[in-house]
Every structure is written in structure tokens, then in C-alpha cells.
Design a protein around this motif. Structure first.
Motif, PDB file in Angstrom:
ATOM      1  N   ALA A 393      82.020  23.974  61.822  1.00  0.00           N
ATOM      2  CA  ALA A 393      81.762  24.759  60.615  1.00  0.00           C
ATOM      3  C   ALA A 393      81.565  26.237  60.965  1.00  0.00           C
ATOM      4  O   ALA A 393      81.084  26.585  62.045  1.00  0.00           O
ATOM      5  N   ALA A 397      80.277  28.118  55.741  1.00  0.00           N
ATOM      6  CA  ALA A 397      79.855  26.742  55.493  1.00  0.00           C
ATOM      7  C   ALA A 397      78.360  26.583  55.755  1.00  0.00           C
ATOM      8  O   ALA A 397      77.666  25.872  55.023  1.00  0.00           O
ATOM      9  N   PHE A 398      77.861  27.249  56.822  1.00  0.00           N
ATOM     10  CA  PHE A 398      76.431  27.176  57.124  1.00  0.00           C
ATOM     11  C   PHE A 398      75.598  27.770  55.992  1.00  0.00           C
ATOM     12  O   PHE A 398      74.612  27.162  55.542  1.00  0.00           O
ATOM     13  N   ARG A 400      76.359  28.146  52.872  1.00  0.00           N
ATOM     14  CA  ARG A 400      76.429  27.304  51.674  1.00  0.00           C
ATOM     15  C   ARG A 400      75.519  26.078  51.811  1.00  0.00           C
ATOM     16  O   ARG A 400      74.795  25.724  50.879  1.00  0.00           O
ATOM     17  N   ARG A 401      75.565  25.455  53.003  1.00  0.00           N
ATOM     18  CA  ARG A 401      74.752  24.250  53.203  1.00  0.00           C
ATOM     19  C   ARG A 401      73.265  24.587  53.193  1.00  0.00           C
ATOM     20  O   ARG A 401      72.456  23.864  52.575  1.00  0.00           O
ATOM     21  N   TYR A 404      72.051  25.187  49.741  1.00  0.00           N
ATOM     22  CA  TYR A 404      71.894  23.919  49.029  1.00  0.00           C
ATOM     23  C   TYR A 404      70.598  23.217  49.460  1.00  0.00           C
ATOM     24  O   TYR A 404      69.838  22.714  48.616  1.00  0.00           O
ATOM     25  N   GLU A 405      70.350  23.160  50.759  1.00  0.00           N
ATOM     26  CA  GLU A 405      69.156  22.467  51.257  1.00  0.00           C
ATOM     27  C   GLU A 405      67.868  23.120  50.750  1.00  0.00           C
ATOM     28  O   GLU A 405      66.909  22.433  50.409  1.00  0.00           O
ATOM     29  N   ASN A 408      67.494  22.621  46.704  1.00  0.00           N
ATOM     30  CA  ASN A 408      67.519  21.266  46.164  1.00  0.00           C
ATOM     31  C   ASN A 408      66.094  20.721  46.066  1.00  0.00           C
ATOM     32  O   ASN A 408      65.333  20.751  47.035  1.00  0.00           O
ATOM     33  N   THR A 411      65.154  18.044  48.689  1.00  0.00           N
ATOM     34  CA  THR A 411      64.906  18.476  50.067  1.00  0.00           C
ATOM     35  C   THR A 411      63.531  19.126  50.221  1.00  0.00           C
ATOM     36  O   THR A 411      63.070  19.329  51.335  1.00  0.00           O
ATOM     37  N   THR A 457      73.802  13.982  58.399  1.00  0.00           N
ATOM     38  CA  THR A 457      72.909  14.902  57.696  1.00  0.00           C
ATOM     39  C   THR A 457      72.810  16.260  58.378  1.00  0.00           C
ATOM     40  O   THR A 457      72.576  17.266  57.718  1.00  0.00           O
ATOM     41  N   LEU A 459      74.060  19.687  60.515  1.00  0.00           N
ATOM     42  CA  LEU A 459      75.233  20.563  60.497  1.00  0.00           C
ATOM     43  C   LEU A 459      75.146  21.508  61.686  1.00  0.00           C
ATOM     44  O   LEU A 459      74.123  22.149  61.900  1.00  0.00           O
TER      45      LEU A 459
END
Length: 558
Positions: A393, A397-398, A400-401, A404-405, A408, A411, A457, A459
């Protein structure tokens, strides 16, 4: 007298009613014809738009995406070419490069590119040819160097033979011969270092030392007895010629190093050309995608504009004749279904119909191209989130993830750790071994990191340059410290040589860790700053170690 008048009035009314009915029927027929003509025109316009999308826009998008993918495959073929060490390997790599170039050219011919893109492809082809010539020259020089090394071995063998020949020699001659043999072997040993030298400044130092050794060897010969001088002078002349002539070992090695530099520079230039071409192909595909959306939007707006008029015509036709109403309702319903299908083409599949009329064929064709668009969009999305060098990645991508984490709600009920990894003294590694070796080292490190911490789970991503970063959901500070130690152990097992490191003769890493505890609210900047502070502490404390931000804060409190 009144009755005839009454009859005439009644006849007038009947005639008026017939005229009204006739006019109404005529209006209905005209309206029917108008509605049918307008509907036919609208369907023909839809047909033209769909034909344009089917036979022009979507194939152009597909070909442009394929062209970008083919150009990306050139990178691996180019790397194989530049890393070839024998003529056979170079020939195999050249065939692969030519194959990829031909495939890229064929794909480009299917796309309506401008002359600039074709000139760019032609430039890539010409630069590839120039690179082949440079590699041929490099391999030829390398072969000559190998032959010179064999010549050194032969001279060493001859020197041993001269030294072992003791017939009729006096003790003085033996002493002088031993002195000459020692100096000659020192020169041979120094000459063997030439092939392993990969820097011009180091080669110049060796050349200067060899010149001193040769002078010393000549001075020894001048002091020897005539009988011994006659034996060793040819060997001195031979090694001087082998090392110092225009085609001597030193000049060949210098030319070899220069040719390596030129080859590497040409390779980077070609990489940039291929990258430019890939960007052009991707941009062309995006433009076609925008054109496709604009066409669909125009079609939808046109249908909605005439919707009111269509409904009014349907109502009037329903009053005049039920058959026309039924036919008209069926036609407009089909048009609405077609419009909704165009608007939602990329999200919902359409079931096939048993009938085989014109609209069904359009539905079937559009289904296929809708799948093509979705596939290409997914492929572009995957490419945009993957680092091209390490195939893990990338930073996008990092980010974005991690966003999200952290945003959320689920989380927030678990711990979340971020591990920031930096390769120690990587600039010195690139300066010493070259950027190609540096890229290979980053690929090995990325592979070791993936094997160590990657799961469904976690990344692992390349953060930039020689930095990597990992997201560890549901990992406490203690658990993340254990993961960091496993990472460092994996890098040690990789055993990547780094002789210019200040702390080890192998590549090492420094790690900074930050953890957002369960129930704690934190944003990306705060969490990353903490991880960066921990990484800076690891570097400041001598590198090759992992530090959690909590450990630093505990030391400050104490």
C-alpha cells in the motif's frame, strides 16, 4: 313556417358536431403522428448516443487503460535488461523489451492519440536502442577486464616459476629475487582489487598506488644482478603493459565504471519517458470517462424536458383512442426503463429478456460495456492505492485507512497502534551501492514487513522514500512493542549488506510507535506526530531500536 326553421337549426347543430368530431379526430391523428415522430426521433438520438459510446468512447477507454498497463509492464522488462550481466541475458531481456514495446505500440494504434504520444513512443524505442548499445559496450569492457584478470594469473604463475628456479644462483641473487617477488606479488594483489572497485575516486587512488609500486619494482630491478634482471624485466614490462596501457586494466575499469553510470542515467531517463506515457494514457481514459458521463447526463436531461409534453399527449390520446394510448404508454415505459438503465448502468445489473427487439439488444450491449467500465475503474483504483516499487500500500491508502479507523465508532472500542519505520543511513546506502540496489533493498524490506505483520486487519504501507508505516488495530502499547521487536528481528534476518552504516555492517531500522487507547479520541495529525516524536527519539539515541511514545512520556515524568 316554424318547423322548417327548427329543422335547419337542428341540421346546423349536427353539422357543427360532426365538424368538431372531425377536427378533434384530426387533432388526435396529428398529435399521434407528432408524438410518434418525436418518440422515434428521441429513440434514434438515443441509438446514436449508445452507438457512439459502444463503438467509440468505451473501446477508446478500454484501449487507453490497456495501453497504460502495457507501458507499466515495460518497467520490469527494462529492469531485466539493465541488470543483465552476460550477452545471453542481455539478448533475452532485449527480446522481452521489444515484445512489450510492440504490444504497447499495437495498443496505442487502437487509441486516437495525437502525434505527441506516438513521438513519445518512438523516443522510448530510440532510447531503448541506445541503452542496448551502452549495455553491449559495458559487457564488452567487462569481458576484456576478465581477460586481463586471467593475464594477471598467468603473470603470477610465471613469477612463481622464476622464483622457484634456483639452479646456479648465488645467495645474493636469491635475496634479490625474493625482494623482487614480494614487490611483484604486492602489485598483483593490488591489481586484483581493480575489478572490485565501483567508484572512480577509489580507482584513482589505486592507480596512484600502482604507479608507485611499479616505480618501486623498477628500482628493484635496476639494483639486481644482470642475470636476474634478464629474467624479471620481461615480467615487469608485461605487468606494466597489462595495467597501464591504453587498453590496460586500469583504463578498462575506468571506462567500465563510466559506462555503468551512463547506462544507469539512460535507464532513469527511459523510466521517466515510460511514466510520462502511462500518465498520458491514464489522462486520455479519464477524459473519455468524463465524455461518457456528459453524454448520459445530456440524454437524461433531454428525456425529462419532454416528459410533460409526453404525459399530456398520452392523456389526450387516451380520450380519443385506447389503442393509441396502450401503444404510447408501452413505448414511453420502455424509454423510461432505458433512461434509468443508462443512469444506473454502473451499479445495477439488468436481467436479460426473452425478446430480441432493438432495445433489448441495446440493453445487452450496454450491460457488457458497463461491466467493462466497472472493471477498469476498479483496476485504476487498485493502482492508485499501491506503491509501484514495493507492491504494498502507498501513503494514500494508508491515509484513507487511518482516517477510517479513527473516525469509525466501532474502532473507538479497541486500541489502535501506529508503527513508523525508517531505514537507517539509507542515503549512504544509495550513494554506495546505487539507486537500483537501493530499490531492491526497499523491496526486500517491504517483503519482510509484509510477512511479519500483514494480516486481514493490519496494514503495511510505504510512507515515502525509505519510510514505512503500519496500522495495528486492536494492539495495545505492549503488543505493538512486541510487533516492533519482531520487525527488527525480521530485518536482521534479511541480512542486507551495508558497509557504510555507522552502526552496523548490515541494514538496520529505527522505529517510533504511538497508540490510541480504547475510548480515547484522536486525529491523524496528533497520532502521527507522536509516532514521529518516538521515531526521532530512536534515531537520537543511536538508531537500530524501537521507542514507544509512552516510554518517552514516562521518562519525562520521572
Amino acid at each position: 313556417m316554424n318547423k322548417p326553421s327548427s329543422i335547419k337549426k337542428t341540421g346546423y347543430k349536427q353539422l357543427s358536431l360532426i365538424k368538431k368530431l372531425a377536427i378533434l379526430l384530426l387533432m388526435a391523428v396529428v398529435l399521434f403522428i407528432g408524438v410518434g415522430t418525436l418518440l422515434q426521433t428521441r429513440l434514434e438520438q438515443t441509438q446514436l448516443i449508445l452507438n457512439d459510446l459502444t463503438f467509440n468512447t468505451i473501446p477508446a477507454m478500454t484501449n487507453a487503460n490497456q495501453s497504460a498497463i502495457k507501458s507499466s509492464e515495460l518497467f520490469s522488462a527494462l529492469e531485466l535488461l539493465t541488470s543483465s550481466n552476460t550477452p545471453v541475458e542481455r539478448r533475452i531481456a532485449e527480446l522481452e523489451v521489444n515484445k512489450k514495446l510492440n504490444e504497447t505500440q499495437e495498443q496505442a494504434n487502437r487509441v486516437n492519440y495525437s502525434q505527441n504520444e506516438f513521438r513519445l513512443l518512438k523516443t522510448i524505442q530510440e532510447e531503448m536502442n541506445n541503452l542496448n548499445l551502452l549495455i553491449d559496450t559495458k559487457l564488452d569492457i567487462a569481458d576484456k577486464i576478465t581477460k586481463k584478470q586471467k593475464g594477471l594469473s598467468e603473470l603470477q604463475y610465471q613469477a612463481d616459476s622464476v622464483y622457484k628456479e634456483n639452479t646456479g644462483q648465488t645467495p645474493l641473487e636469491k635475496t634479490q629475487k625474493a625482494k623482487w617477488k614480494i614487490a611483484f606479488l604486492e602489485l598483483i594483489t593490488l591489481a586484483y582489487r581493480v575489478e572490485d572497485t565501483d567508484r572512480l575516486d577509489e580507482l584513482k587512488e589505486i592507480k596512484h598506488t600502482i604507479e608507485l609500486k611499479l616505480s618501486h619494482l623498477e628500482s628493484i630491478v635496476e639494483e639486481t644482478l644482470p642475470t636476474l634482471e634478464k629474467q624479471v624485466s620481461p615480467l615487469n614490462t608485461a605487468i606494466t603493459e597489462l595495467l597501464m596501457s591504453d587498453q590496460g586494466l586500469l583504463n578498462l575499469q575506468a571506462n567500465h565504471l563510466k559506462m555503468i553510470g551512463r547506462t544507469r542515467g539512460r535507464e532513469y531517463f527511459i523510466r521517466n519517458l515510460i511514466s510520462d506515457y502511462s500518465n498520458v494514457a491514464n489522462q486520455f481514459s479519464l477524459n473519455k470517462n468524463k465524455y461518457l458521463k456528459d453524454k448520459i447526463l445530456a440524454l437524461s436531461n433531454g428525456v425529462y424536458t419532454h416528459e410533460t409534453w409526453f404525459i399530456g399527449g398520452f392523456i389526450l390520446l387516451a380520450v380519443m383512442i385506447c389503442t393509441i394510448l396502450a401503444l404510447y404508454t408501452h413505448a414511453i415505459k420502455r424509454l423510461r426503463i432505458l433512461t434509468r438503465k443508462i443512469r444506473n448502468m454502473t451499479t445495477e445489473p439488468i436481467l436479460s429478456h426473452s425478446s430480441k427487439d432493438e432495445i433489448d439488444e441495446l440493453f445487452h450491449a450496454f450491460d457488457q460495456f458497463s461491466d467493462t467500465i466497472n472493471t477498469q475503474n476498479q483496476r485504476l483504483e487498485t493502482l492508485s492505492l499501491t506503491d509501484s516499487l514495493t507492491n504494498i500500500a502507498n501513503r494514500r491508502a494508508f491515509d484513507r485507512r487511518l482516517f477510517y479507523e479513527l473516525s469509525n465508532d466501532r474502532t473507538l472500542q479497541i486500541d489502535l497502534s501506529v508503527v513508523l519505520i525508517d531505514v537507517d543511513f539509507f542515503k549512504q546506502y544509495n550513494d554506495t551501492y546505487g539507486h537500483v540496489s537501493g530499490d531492491e533493498a526497499l523491496q526486500k524490506i517491504a517483503m519482510m514487513l509484509s510477512h511479519t505483520i500483514q494480516n486481514s486487519t493490519n496494514l503495511i504501507a510505504r510512507y515515502g522514500g525509505e519510510e514505512f508505516v503500519a496500522i495495528l488495530p486492536n494492539k495495545t502499547a505492549k503488543e505493538s512493542n512486541l510487533v516492533a521487536q519482531n520487525i527488527m528481528q525480521a530485518i536482521r534476518l534479511a541480512n542486507i549488506k551495508h558497509r557504510m552504516s555507522d552502526i552496523s555492517d548490515r541494514i538496520t531500522i529505527s522505529i517510533g510507535i504511538a497508540t490510541r487507547t480504547k475510548g480515547e479520541s484522536s486525529d491523524i495529525d496528533t497520532l502521527m506526530k507522536k509516532a514521529d516524536m518516538a521515531l526521532y527519539y530512536s534515531k537520537n539515541q543511536g538508531r537500530n531500536q524501537a521507542t514507544h511514545i509512552d516510554d518517552i512520556e514516562e521518562m519525562k515524568d520521572n
